[in-house]
Design a protein around this motif. Structure first.
Motif, PDB file in Angstrom:
ATOM      1  N   ILE A 226       0.841  -1.198   0.000  1.00  0.00           N
ATOM      2  CA  ILE A 226       0.000   0.000   0.000  1.00  0.00           C
ATOM      3  C   ILE A 226       0.878   1.250   0.000  1.00  0.00           C
ATOM      4  CG2 ILE A 226      -1.742   1.307   1.270  1.00  0.00           C
ATOM      5  CD1 ILE A 226      -2.676  -1.406   2.458  1.00  0.00           C
ATOM      6  N   LEU A 227       1.873   1.273   0.875  1.00  0.00           N
ATOM      7  CA  LEU A 227       2.757   2.432   0.949  1.00  0.00           C
ATOM      8  C   LEU A 227       3.483   2.660  -0.372  1.00  0.00           C
ATOM      9  CD1 LEU A 227       4.453   2.265   4.479  1.00  0.00           C
ATOM     10  CD2 LEU A 227       2.792   3.933   3.658  1.00  0.00           C
ATOM     11  N   ARG A 228       3.987   1.590  -0.982  1.00  0.00           N
ATOM     12  CA  ARG A 228       4.704   1.737  -2.248  1.00  0.00           C
ATOM     13  C   ARG A 228       3.789   2.295  -3.331  1.00  0.00           C
ATOM     14  NH1 ARG A 228       6.768  -3.303  -0.877  1.00  0.00           N
ATOM     15  NH2 ARG A 228       5.354  -4.298  -2.373  1.00  0.00           N
ATOM     16  N   THR A 229       2.563   1.780  -3.389  1.00  0.00           N
ATOM     17  CA  THR A 229       1.607   2.254  -4.399  1.00  0.00           C
ATOM     18  C   THR A 229       1.298   3.723  -4.193  1.00  0.00           C
ATOM     19  OG1 THR A 229       0.629   0.041  -4.542  1.00  0.00           O
ATOM     20  CG2 THR A 229      -0.668   1.860  -5.408  1.00  0.00           C
ATOM     21  N   PHE A 230       1.094   4.122  -2.945  1.00  0.00           N
ATOM     22  CA  PHE A 230       0.821   5.522  -2.650  1.00  0.00           C
ATOM     23  C   PHE A 230       2.000   6.399  -3.069  1.00  0.00           C
ATOM     24  CE2 PHE A 230      -2.671   5.577   0.858  1.00  0.00           C
ATOM     25  CZ  PHE A 230      -3.465   4.743   0.088  1.00  0.00           C
ATOM     26  N   ALA A 231       3.203   6.006  -2.670  1.00  0.00           N
ATOM     27  CA  ALA A 231       4.394   6.801  -2.980  1.00  0.00           C
ATOM     28  C   ALA A 231       4.590   6.921  -4.491  1.00  0.00           C
ATOM     29  CB  ALA A 231       5.623   6.172  -2.337  1.00  0.00           C
ATOM     30  N   ASP A 232       4.362   5.843  -5.200  1.00  0.00           N
ATOM     31  CA  ASP A 232       4.542   5.864  -6.661  1.00  0.00           C
ATOM     32  C   ASP A 232       3.572   6.808  -7.352  1.00  0.00           C
ATOM     33  OD1 ASP A 232       6.553   4.010  -6.447  1.00  0.00           O
ATOM     34  OD2 ASP A 232       5.317   2.288  -7.032  1.00  0.00           O
ATOM     35  N   ASN A 233       2.473   7.134  -6.671  1.00  0.00           N
ATOM     36  CA  ASN A 233       1.449   7.971  -7.283  1.00  0.00           C
ATOM     37  C   ASN A 233       1.314   9.334  -6.617  1.00  0.00           C
ATOM     38  OD1 ASN A 233      -0.032   6.277  -9.470  1.00  0.00           O
ATOM     39  ND2 ASN A 233       0.311   4.856  -7.759  1.00  0.00           N
ATOM     40  N   GLY A 234       2.370   9.745  -5.918  1.00  0.00           N
ATOM     41  CA  GLY A 234       2.466  11.126  -5.461  1.00  0.00           C
ATOM     42  C   GLY A 234       1.841  11.441  -4.127  1.00  0.00           C
ATOM     43  N   ILE A 235       1.290  10.466  -3.428  1.00  0.00           N
ATOM     44  CA  ILE A 235       0.704  10.719  -2.111  1.00  0.00           C
ATOM     45  C   ILE A 235       1.838  10.871  -1.104  1.00  0.00           C
ATOM     46  CG2 ILE A 235      -0.677   9.717  -0.248  1.00  0.00           C
ATOM     47  CD1 ILE A 235      -2.466   8.497  -2.376  1.00  0.00           C
ATOM     48  N   ARG A 236       1.828  11.983  -0.384  1.00  0.00           N
ATOM     49  CA  ARG A 236       2.927  12.296   0.518  1.00  0.00           C
ATOM     50  C   ARG A 236       2.515  12.343   1.988  1.00  0.00           C
ATOM     51  NH1 ARG A 236       5.234  10.322  -2.687  1.00  0.00           N
ATOM     52  NH2 ARG A 236       6.664  11.154  -4.251  1.00  0.00           N
ATOM     53  N   MET A 237       1.267  11.978   2.278  1.00  0.00           N
ATOM     54  CA  MET A 237       0.841  11.910   3.671  1.00  0.00           C
ATOM     55  C   MET A 237      -0.220  10.840   3.796  1.00  0.00           C
ATOM     56  SD  MET A 237      -0.248  14.988   6.242  1.00  0.00           S
ATOM     57  CE  MET A 237      -0.453  14.679   7.996  1.00  0.00           C
ATOM     58  N   VAL A 238      -0.135  10.033   4.846  1.00  0.00           N
ATOM     59  CA  VAL A 238      -1.127   8.990   5.065  1.00  0.00           C
ATOM     60  C   VAL A 238      -1.692   9.109   6.475  1.00  0.00           C
ATOM     61  CG1 VAL A 238      -0.142   7.359   3.419  1.00  0.00           C
ATOM     62  CG2 VAL A 238       0.590   7.269   5.814  1.00  0.00           C
TER      63      VAL A 238
ATOM     64  N   ILE B 287       6.895   9.874   2.865  1.00  0.00           N
ATOM     65  CA  ILE B 287       5.498  10.012   3.291  1.00  0.00           C
ATOM     66  C   ILE B 287       5.446  10.347   4.780  1.00  0.00           C
ATOM     67  CG2 ILE B 287       3.314   8.771   3.612  1.00  0.00           C
ATOM     68  CD1 ILE B 287       4.003   7.103   1.158  1.00  0.00           C
ATOM     69  N   GLU B 288       4.676  11.388   5.141  1.00  0.00           N
ATOM     70  CA  GLU B 288       4.420  11.720   6.539  1.00  0.00           C
ATOM     71  C   GLU B 288       3.226  10.904   7.045  1.00  0.00           C
ATOM     72  OE1 GLU B 288       4.707  16.082   7.565  1.00  0.00           O
ATOM     73  OE2 GLU B 288       4.723  16.227   5.376  1.00  0.00           O
ATOM     74  N   VAL B 289       3.171  10.720   8.371  1.00  0.00           N
ATOM     75  CA  VAL B 289       2.164   9.835   8.961  1.00  0.00           C
ATOM     76  C   VAL B 289       1.326  10.583   9.990  1.00  0.00           C
ATOM     77  CG1 VAL B 289       1.801   7.781  10.372  1.00  0.00           C
ATOM     78  CG2 VAL B 289       3.506   7.744   8.546  1.00  0.00           C
ATOM     79  N   LEU B 290       0.015  10.470   9.835  1.00  0.00           N
ATOM     80  CA  LEU B 290      -0.963  10.991  10.790  1.00  0.00           C
ATOM     81  C   LEU B 290      -1.613   9.827  11.514  1.00  0.00           C
ATOM     82  CD1 LEU B 290      -3.075  13.098  11.938  1.00  0.00           C
ATOM     83  CD2 LEU B 290      -4.374  12.690   9.833  1.00  0.00           C
ATOM     84  N   VAL B 291      -1.630   9.888  12.833  1.00  0.00           N
ATOM     85  CA  VAL B 291      -2.245   8.832  13.639  1.00  0.00           C
ATOM     86  C   VAL B 291      -3.612   9.314  14.112  1.00  0.00           C
ATOM     87  CG1 VAL B 291      -2.059   7.454  15.742  1.00  0.00           C
ATOM     88  CG2 VAL B 291      -0.032   7.885  14.346  1.00  0.00           C
ATOM     89  N   GLU B 292      -4.631   8.519  13.829  1.00  0.00           N
ATOM     90  CA  GLU B 292      -6.009   8.857  14.187  1.00  0.00           C
ATOM     91  C   GLU B 292      -6.415   8.082  15.434  1.00  0.00           C
ATOM     92  OE1 GLU B 292     -10.560   7.870  13.338  1.00  0.00           O
ATOM     93  OE2 GLU B 292      -8.859   6.521  13.045  1.00  0.00           O
ATOM     94  N   ILE B 293      -6.563   8.812  16.551  1.00  0.00           N
ATOM     95  CA  ILE B 293      -6.914   8.179  17.817  1.00  0.00           C
ATOM     96  C   ILE B 293      -7.931   9.049  18.543  1.00  0.00           C
ATOM     97  CG2 ILE B 293      -6.091   7.443  20.093  1.00  0.00           C
ATOM     98  CD1 ILE B 293      -5.012   5.671  17.974  1.00  0.00           C
ATOM     99  N   HIS B 294      -9.051   8.467  18.917  1.00  0.00           N
ATOM    100  CA  HIS B 294      -9.957   9.111  19.870  1.00  0.00           C
ATOM    101  C   HIS B 294      -9.634   8.541  21.240  1.00  0.00           C
ATOM    102  CE1 HIS B 294     -12.811  11.477  17.500  1.00  0.00           C
ATOM    103  NE2 HIS B 294     -12.693  10.560  16.560  1.00  0.00           N
ATOM    104  N   ALA B 295      -9.251   9.416  22.177  1.00  0.00           N
ATOM    105  CA  ALA B 295      -8.839   8.934  23.491  1.00  0.00           C
ATOM    106  C   ALA B 295      -8.906  10.072  24.505  1.00  0.00           C
ATOM    107  CB  ALA B 295      -7.414   8.373  23.429  1.00  0.00           C
ATOM    108  N   TYR B 296      -8.770   9.711  25.761  1.00  0.00           N
ATOM    109  CA  TYR B 296      -8.663  10.684  26.857  1.00  0.00           C
ATOM    110  C   TYR B 296      -7.580  11.699  26.502  1.00  0.00           C
ATOM    111  CZ  TYR B 296      -7.767  12.320  31.657  1.00  0.00           C
ATOM    112  OH  TYR B 296      -7.590  13.085  32.784  1.00  0.00           O
TER     113      TYR B 296
END
Length: 498
Positions: free
Chosen positions: A185-197, A235-244
């Protein structure tokens, strides 16, 4: 990633019609000089665009995570979009669809399948069996256990780990097949210009017998490993967490980016209770490596400002529990009871800690208050994101809710091109677009941020870089307000909210 406002959108719900050209239409809408949203955003978060976009969870249950749903277009269209905008995509690390080729092969062949170790079963996590205490210790903000009894096509009977729905089968992220799957998935994204996940549901990705199976030390280790792979591909990484909220601060210290999920309910609290006290307490401690949001494709989070459920006395919330309960009731009242029909046990809800409502309706369709809420969002350190329904000051879609009986669909309207053009002409939307452009272009927002002194009812935020400055003042008791900023000559200018 540019320090500019980003758009969050489904490809097919903002001017799309699923004819294979939706991505091309979105590019024209955001880039073509004559389009109403041309040049407004610095980036766009494309919500799941993979095959298939209409599964059990609106694309968050991919059959093939590396294939663009052909009804939207293809990878060439994604790459073309990245020529003008920063593009973010979701990597759904916790699970894949029960209709995926990998799971179908496993279902047919059982333990003889090459993918047998890819999918988590109960005994893969609890090889010695699980006690009631151990199962009850597993964190899940949804009713029931994260398990599904299944009879495979091979005739084998298994208890599968399914954190979200029975159609979303959890994967073993450390299994060789799991690693290969996520790396592809990461390789496919990078190959197609996606720079943040955005790592969707990553907090649940690691399971460990006898633990909560949510944001454990092992989870952080996995996030670190995955982020290192992503960074190696640019690629930069965003972590999605709902938490205290304290948990969110801890998480932010260990990852690239997090969401400021506490902000939406705190802004609503400030306007409803006419005090900035809780909001200012959060601003003083909140992480700045945050994407600021008021709305997303999910509901308005409540858990993010409440007490820690494991020990409420020792770990209180940002607002008292009685005010949090009252806030939910006031949202229901502001939306004329519509949000109540889409929240909690209503409408097949899976997330019990979110209120499903458009943010505009949650604010009672008060245009000035809504624009002030956006101004607060844009003034806080971080990169702002605006959800497509919020961009157009959208109302609750009760027709879609009635058809789908899915609570979150109340805030997932399908906009046609004519409707977009009509809404972009509404004064509240025009002013919001002007506010976005101010946030993107004014040099002060690249400088120093501070909160000026004031009473509990007042919020005074200021940015300064050299002679360039921008300031926002709100008195929640009187609703008096001012947004002022310097022009190129240093002279003060005022933004008109109405």
């Amino acid at each position: 990633m540019k320090n500019q406002v980003q758009l969050i959108t489904y490809v097919d719900r903002l001017g799309g019609c699923r004819d294979g050209r939706d991505l091309a239409r979105l590019k024209r809408l955001l880039s073509e000089p004559s389009a109403p949203l041309a040049g407004v955003f610095g980036g766009v978060h494309l919500l799941p665009f993979f095959h298939a976009i209409d599964g059990a969870d609106a694309g968050f249950d991919p059959i093939d995570h590396t294939q663009v749903d052909p009804r939207l277009g293809g990878w060439a269209d994604i790459k073309a979009l990245t020529e003008d905008l920063d593009v973010m995509g979701d990597v759904i690390v916790n699970h894949m669809s029960s209709e995926s080729p990998q799971f179908l092969d496993y279902s047919e062949k059982g333990e003889a399948s090459a993918y047998a170790g890819l999918f988590l079963t109960l005994d893969a996590v609890f090889p010695q069996g699980a006690s009631e205490r151990e199962l009850l210790s597993v964190y899940r903000p949804r009713p029931g256990l994260p398990l599904t009894y299944a009879t495979l096509q091979s005739g084998e009977r298994r208890i599968l780990w399914t954190t979200f729905t029975a159609a979303q089968i959890d994967i073993a992220v450390h299994h060789p097949q799991g690693r290969a799957y996520l790396a592809s998935i990461l390789r496919t994204f990078a190959d197609n210009g996606i720079r943040m996940v955005r790592l969707d549901a990553v907090g649940y990705a690691i399971k460990k017998a006898g633990d909560s199976c949510f944001m454990m030390p092992e989870t952080f280790e996995f996030i670190g490993e995955f982020a290192a792979e992503a960074r190696a591909l640019g690629i930069e990484v965003l972590v999605e967490i709902h938490a205290y909220f304290q948990r969110q601060i801890e998480i932010a210290a260990r990852v690239d980016w997090v969401y400021d999920f506490a902000l939406p309910p705190l802004v609503l609290h400030a306007f409803n209770f006419r005090t900035a006290a809780a909001l200012k307490r959060w601003i003083a401690i909140r992480p700045t490596n945050a994407l600021t949001v008021l709305d997303t494709h999910d509901g308005i989070g409540i858990i993010d400002i409440g007490a820690n459920a494991s020990d409420r006395a020792a770990h209180p919330g940002l607002v008292p529990p009685e005010e949090l309960d009252e806030l939910v009731e006031r949202i229901h009242a502001a939306s004329q009871g519509q949000s109540r029909k889409a929240t909690g046990a209503a409408a097949s809800n899976l997330d019990l800690y979110q209120v499903n409502c458009t943010f505009f309706d949650a604010m009672g369709r008060d245009e000035t208050a809504y624009l002030l809420a956006r101004a607060i969002q844009f003034f806080l350190p971080g990169v702002p994101q605006v959800y497509y329904v919020g961009l157009l000051a959208g109302h609750n879609d009760m027709d879609l809710l009635a058809r789908s009986q899915v609570g979150r669909d109340i805030n997932r309207h399908y906009y046609g091109e004519a409707e977009i053009a009509r809404d972009c002409a509404r004064p509240v939307v025009r002013r919001l677009i002007e506010l976005i452009k101010l946030r993107n272009r004014h040099p002060a927002f690249g400088g120093e941020f501070r909160v000026e002194p004031g009473g509990d009812q007042e919020l005074y935020l200021r940015w300064q870089q050299g002679n360039a400055w921008a300031a926002l003042r709100i008195d929640f008791a009187t609703q008096s307000h001012e947004l002022s900023y310097s022009d190129t000559a240093g002279a003060p200018q005022a933004f008109a909210f109405s």
